[in-house]
Design an enzyme around this catalytic site. Structure first.
Site, mmCIF file in Angstrom:
data_model
loop_
_atom_site.group_PDB
_atom_site.id
_atom_site.type_symbol
_atom_site.label_atom_id
_atom_site.label_comp_id
_atom_site.label_asym_id
_atom_site.label_seq_id
_atom_site.Cartn_x
_atom_site.Cartn_y
_atom_site.Cartn_z
ATOM 1 N N GLY A 10 -32.314 -65.983 47.799
ATOM 2 C CA GLY A 10 -32.791 -65.634 46.455
ATOM 3 C C GLY A 10 -33.490 -66.807 45.796
ATOM 4 O O GLY A 10 -33.743 -67.837 46.422
ATOM 5 N N ASP A 31 -27.274 -63.442 53.155
ATOM 6 C CA ASP A 31 -28.001 -62.662 52.143
ATOM 7 C C ASP A 31 -28.207 -61.239 52.647
ATOM 8 O O ASP A 31 -28.370 -61.015 53.850
ATOM 9 C CB ASP A 31 -29.367 -63.305 51.864
ATOM 10 N N PHE A 34 -31.507 -57.982 49.020
ATOM 11 C CA PHE A 34 -31.763 -56.990 47.966
ATOM 12 C C PHE A 34 -32.837 -57.522 47.014
ATOM 13 O O PHE A 34 -33.857 -56.878 46.781
ATOM 14 C CB PHE A 34 -30.466 -56.646 47.217
ATOM 15 N N THR A 35 -32.626 -58.710 46.477
ATOM 16 C CA THR A 35 -33.663 -59.330 45.622
ATOM 17 C C THR A 35 -34.238 -60.585 46.262
ATOM 18 O O THR A 35 -35.261 -61.085 45.818
ATOM 19 C CB THR A 35 -33.099 -59.680 44.231
ATOM 20 N N LYS A 105 -10.185 -69.553 51.350
ATOM 21 C CA LYS A 105 -8.750 -69.809 51.567
ATOM 22 C C LYS A 105 -8.472 -70.064 53.054
ATOM 23 O O LYS A 105 -7.801 -71.029 53.424
ATOM 24 C CB LYS A 105 -7.965 -68.585 51.069
ATOM 25 N N TYR A 145 -22.747 -56.300 35.084
ATOM 26 C CA TYR A 145 -23.001 -57.722 35.375
ATOM 27 C C TYR A 145 -22.043 -58.611 34.565
ATOM 28 O O TYR A 145 -21.314 -59.424 35.140
ATOM 29 C CB TYR A 145 -24.452 -58.038 35.020
ATOM 30 N N LYS A 149 -18.984 -60.502 36.269
ATOM 31 C CA LYS A 149 -18.882 -61.966 36.343
ATOM 32 C C LYS A 149 -17.593 -62.464 35.673
ATOM 33 O O LYS A 149 -17.021 -63.472 36.089
ATOM 34 C CB LYS A 149 -20.103 -62.609 35.684
ATOM 35 N N THR A 175 -32.421 -69.667 33.985
ATOM 36 C CA THR A 175 -33.078 -70.625 34.875
ATOM 37 C C THR A 175 -34.364 -70.003 35.414
ATOM 38 O O THR A 175 -34.407 -68.794 35.665
ATOM 39 C CB THR A 175 -32.110 -70.995 36.015
HETATM 40 P P1 NAD Z 1 -31.757 -63.608 42.731
HETATM 41 O O1 NAD Z 1 -31.657 -62.154 42.470
HETATM 42 O O2 NAD Z 1 -33.106 -64.200 43.003
HETATM 43 O O3 NAD Z 1 -30.811 -64.039 43.938
HETATM 44 C C1 NAD Z 1 -29.655 -63.352 44.300
HETATM 45 C C2 NAD Z 1 -29.570 -63.338 45.823
HETATM 46 O O4 NAD Z 1 -28.357 -62.691 46.217
HETATM 47 C C3 NAD Z 1 -30.711 -62.552 46.463
HETATM 48 O O5 NAD Z 1 -31.192 -63.249 47.584
HETATM 49 C C4 NAD Z 1 -30.055 -61.232 46.876
HETATM 50 O O6 NAD Z 1 -30.720 -60.613 47.948
HETATM 51 C C5 NAD Z 1 -28.662 -61.706 47.203
HETATM 52 N N1 NAD Z 1 -27.624 -60.678 47.082
HETATM 53 C C6 NAD Z 1 -27.423 -59.819 46.061
HETATM 54 N N2 NAD Z 1 -26.338 -59.054 46.299
HETATM 55 C C7 NAD Z 1 -25.842 -59.439 47.508
HETATM 56 C C8 NAD Z 1 -24.753 -59.026 48.311
HETATM 57 N N3 NAD Z 1 -23.923 -58.049 47.910
HETATM 58 N N4 NAD Z 1 -24.543 -59.648 49.498
HETATM 59 C C9 NAD Z 1 -25.383 -60.632 49.934
HETATM 60 N N5 NAD Z 1 -26.434 -61.057 49.202
HETATM 61 C C10 NAD Z 1 -26.661 -60.470 48.013
HETATM 62 O O7 NAD Z 1 -31.079 -64.320 41.480
HETATM 63 P P2 NAD Z 1 -30.944 -65.868 41.088
HETATM 64 O O8 NAD Z 1 -31.616 -66.045 39.787
HETATM 65 O O9 NAD Z 1 -31.299 -66.725 42.222
HETATM 66 O O10 NAD Z 1 -29.365 -65.937 40.815
HETATM 67 C C11 NAD Z 1 -28.473 -66.480 41.762
HETATM 68 C C12 NAD Z 1 -27.066 -66.470 41.191
HETATM 69 O O11 NAD Z 1 -27.030 -67.227 39.981
HETATM 70 C C13 NAD Z 1 -26.569 -65.059 40.842
HETATM 71 O O12 NAD Z 1 -25.194 -64.978 41.158
HETATM 72 C C14 NAD Z 1 -26.748 -64.979 39.341
HETATM 73 O O13 NAD Z 1 -25.835 -64.102 38.743
HETATM 74 C C15 NAD Z 1 -26.510 -66.430 38.925
HETATM 75 N N6 NAD Z 1 -27.189 -66.735 37.661
HETATM 76 C C16 NAD Z 1 -28.547 -66.882 37.616
HETATM 77 C C17 NAD Z 1 -29.162 -67.144 36.402
HETATM 78 C C18 NAD Z 1 -30.644 -67.345 36.288
HETATM 79 O O14 NAD Z 1 -31.139 -67.511 35.167
HETATM 80 N N7 NAD Z 1 -31.413 -67.378 37.350
HETATM 81 C C19 NAD Z 1 -28.398 -67.232 35.235
HETATM 82 C C20 NAD Z 1 -27.013 -67.042 35.331
HETATM 83 C C21 NAD Z 1 -26.426 -66.805 36.540
#
Ligand code: NAD
Ligand code: UDP
Length: 309
Positions: A10, A31, A34-35, A105, A145, A149, A175
């Site tokens: 991601g 991964d 999905f996104t 664990k 969400y 979390k 971010t």
């Molecule tokens: P993103 O959607 O680009 O990345 C998420 C990744 O997780 C993707 O590669 C997706 O394919 C993978 N994924 C989703 N569900 C999955 C599953 N069940 N099994 C395996 N892979 C799975 O989002 P991001 O911005 O890179 O965010 C990464 C993490 O940081 C997330 O947990 C998000 O909640 C957290 N986060 C991000 C932000 C932000 O602003 N970017 C803010 C707060 C929290």
């Protein structure tokens, strides 16, 4: 070390994998795409210390290689994506999280959870300090969400208490940066893509909503520092510089020299009105603070998207 990064294909995860490989670590990237995308990690695949493992964390994962650390990032982060299949979003944050805690664990690995500023909901305290319990709607479009979390943090707490798992929790604030997907739908990438195409800039609401934007390189260093330090409670990671969506739109239009016009649209339900991290704890415990200004970070992100649209 062998380090497992879930969600490693991601946006944030792919930057984190690259950072860890540059430190000389071996990285297993899990991964379900999905996104995320293979495109995000195509350069990393050439490195023999990098393993890409297609897998959905909702299902159990058994690795035959010892793992020293786990960064659990697997979860869609953009509202349009996490609301696309909210049940799967809750499952990733409950079943998925317990799978990863169980793995940590078994391997006696340290595990870091990518939590979020969304645990504060539509906050009644500003800026948000870690002791604030939040103001979250448990019965609405964002709850898959937000509550997911929050449940993840509760699981982390219990695995620490009951099984002595060595946990870290990063509450990540908005971010942005290169490698956000074109269809991500979050505000920074939306505005930049719209501006580069001279299309209307879509502000939801009247433009007075605020967010505090952290450049991805700063955030990745923060995740790493948190993993390496001894702080075992939730910790905010973000850039305290706070901007309205109107200010952001105007900056993006100016920087791209776009002919786009700002347009105003219905605000999504439960959209938080304001958000700003208090990062005193990150400064003290991780000796971390963001260095990249919004102007500098937007310039880099705009350059990236110029090659994509
Ligand atoms: P993103 O959607 O680009 O990345 C998420 C990744 O997780 C993707 O590669 C997706 O394919 C993978 N994924 C989703 N569900 C999955 C599953 N069940 N099994 C395996 N892979 C799975 O989002 P991001 O911005 O890179 O965010 C990464 C993490 O940081 C997330 O947990 C998000 O909640 C957290 N986060 C991000 C932000 C932000 O602003 N970017 C803010 C707060 C929290
Ligand atoms: N937003 C907007 N136009 C867009 C996308 C988002 O005005 O095209 C607003 C959204 O309503 C919110 C802010 O930008 O007030 C940040 O939204 P985003 O989806 O990036 O992140 P989150 O709401 O999860 O912080």
């Amino acid at each position: 070390m062998n380090i497992l990064v879930t969600g490693g294909a991601g946006f944030i995860g792919s930057h984190l994998c690259e950072f860890l490989l540059n430190k000389g670590e071996k990285v297993i990237c899990v991964d379900n795409f999905f996104t995320g995308s293979k495109e995000n990690v195509k350069e990393l695949i050439k490195n023999d210390k990098f393993t890409l493992l297609p897998h959905d964390i909702i299902n159990s994962l058994y690795l035959n290689k010892h793992v020293d650390q786990v960064y659990n990032l697997a979860c869609p982060a953009s509202p349009i994506h996490y609301q696309h299949n909210g049940i799967r979003t809750i499952k990733a944050n409950t079943l998925g999280v317990t799978n990863m805690l169980g793995l940590a664990k078994l391997h006696q690995a340290r595990i870091l959870q990518a939590s979020t500023s969304e645990v504060y909901g539509d906050p009644l305290e500003h800026p948000q300090e870690e002791h604030y319990w939040g103001h979250v709607n448990c019965f609405g479009p964002r709850s898959c969400y937000d509550e997911g979390k929050r449940a993840a943090e509760a699981f982390f707490f219990q695995y620490q208490q009951q099984h002595d798992v060595d946990i870290r929790i990063a509450r990540i604030f908005n971010t942005y940066g290169p490698k956000m997907a074109i269809n991500d739908g979050r505000v920074v990438s939306n505005f930049i893509i719209q501006a580069l195409k001279d299309k209307d800039i879509t502000i939801y609401g009247d433009g007075t909503r605020t967010r505090s934007f952290c450049y991805v390189d700063d955030l990745v260093l923060g995740l790493y520092r948190l993993m390496e330090c001894s702080y075992r409670k939730p910790l905010n990671l973000g850039n305290p510089g706070e901007f309205t969506m109107k200010e952001l739109a105007e900056k993006v239009i100016e920087k791209t020299g776009s002919k786009s016009k700002i347009t105003y649209h219905k605000i999504p339900q439960d959209d938080p009105q304001k958000r700003q991290p208090d990062i005193l704890k990150a400064r003290l415990w991780c000796l971390w603070q963001p260095k990249v200004s919004l102007d500098e970070g937007l310039d880099k992100t705009i350059e990236y998207f110029k090659g994509k649209v």
